[in-house]
Design an enzyme around this catalytic site. Structure first.
Site, mmCIF file in Angstrom:
data_model
loop_
_atom_site.group_PDB
_atom_site.id
_atom_site.type_symbol
_atom_site.label_atom_id
_atom_site.label_comp_id
_atom_site.label_asym_id
_atom_site.label_seq_id
_atom_site.Cartn_x
_atom_site.Cartn_y
_atom_site.Cartn_z
ATOM 1 N N GLU A 63 0.858 -1.197 0.000
ATOM 2 C CA GLU A 63 0.000 0.000 0.000
ATOM 3 C C GLU A 63 0.885 1.235 0.000
ATOM 4 O OE1 GLU A 63 -2.519 2.505 3.295
ATOM 5 O OE2 GLU A 63 -2.575 0.322 3.449
ATOM 6 N N THR A 108 -4.364 6.123 2.326
ATOM 7 C CA THR A 108 -4.581 7.488 2.809
ATOM 8 C C THR A 108 -5.487 8.265 1.858
ATOM 9 O OG1 THR A 108 -2.232 7.343 3.439
ATOM 10 C CG2 THR A 108 -3.426 9.263 4.166
ATOM 11 N N LYS A 162 -10.624 -1.727 8.018
ATOM 12 C CA LYS A 162 -9.326 -1.545 8.673
ATOM 13 C C LYS A 162 -9.543 -1.063 10.099
ATOM 14 C CE LYS A 162 -6.495 2.022 7.758
ATOM 15 N NZ LYS A 162 -5.416 2.843 7.165
#
Length: 217
Positions: A47, A76, A136
């Protein structure tokens, strides 16, 4: 959920490896040697973060070079413009630290898996029920791996990816508790983006790969 009630799964390499490495560099150009070392060590999901300048612009080159060996996602993500740009650049999956239903909807519409962040059961279930591929748990270091069991009491099907402060031992605990994957950063990367020894990085990555490949719950 998508219109036909089908939830997009996590990308195949990510789901099989059960390990996502969060790479946060100073410059996008710094990704290349670190990703090469990670993939050589068996990492199959990375990621890249939008806090690194130039990440989306550099993504197509990374996908061309490494995309056959690893899923490369963008993290993000906090608004739909970032999401669409990441999708257009070739991101295999998307990660956001927040709970926003419009991000889930946009990812589902684009056909790209999204893993939204949250901490409370309300936040996590809101994203899951909207069609997220997994949720998450962030920051996971504030919780124990038993949180997976706690969540699956009221939400038996929820797929959990803990993130934030996950070390080798806690990665093993979360996976044994039933996490779909673990998201790791500093404890694995160490000083790799500050000119650290890439051989040592390979060793750390190999240790995490071995834990993720261990006995499944």
């Amino acid at each position: 959920m998508t219109g036909d009630g089908t939830r997009l799964p996590l990308p195949q390499k990510t789901a099989r490896s059960r390990l996502i490495v969060v790479a946060r560099a100073r410059r996008a150009e710094d990704y290349d040697p670190v990703l090469e070392a990670l993939i050589d060590a068996g990492i199959r999901s990375v990621e890249l973060t939008l806090t690194t300048p130039g990440t989306i612009e550099h993504l197509p080159r990374l996908v061309e070079r490494f995309g056959d060996d690893a899923d490369i996602g963008i993290g993000t993500v906090t608004d739909t413009d970032q999401l669409r740009r990441a999708v257009d650049a070739g991101a295999r999956y998307l990660v956001t630290p927040i709970t926003r239903s419009e991000l889930v909807s946009a990812a589902v519409e684009a056909g790209v898996p999204l893993v939204p962040g949250g901490f409370t059961p309300t936040e996590l279930f809101a994203s899951w029920s909207a069609g997220a591929s997994a949720v998450k748990v962030f920051p996971a270091a504030r919780l124990g791996a038993g949180y997976v069991k706690d969540l699956r009491g009221p939400f038996p099907d929820i797929e959990v990816v803990p993130s934030g402060g996950i070390g080798l031992e806690s990665a093993e605990d979360w996976l044994a508790a039933g996490a779909a994957a673990v998201s790791v950063g500093g404890p694995l990367l160490g000083d790799a983006f500050q000119g650290g020894d890439l051989g040592a990085l390979r060793e750390r990555a190999g240790a995490f790969v071995a834990v993720a490949a261990g006995g499944r719950p």
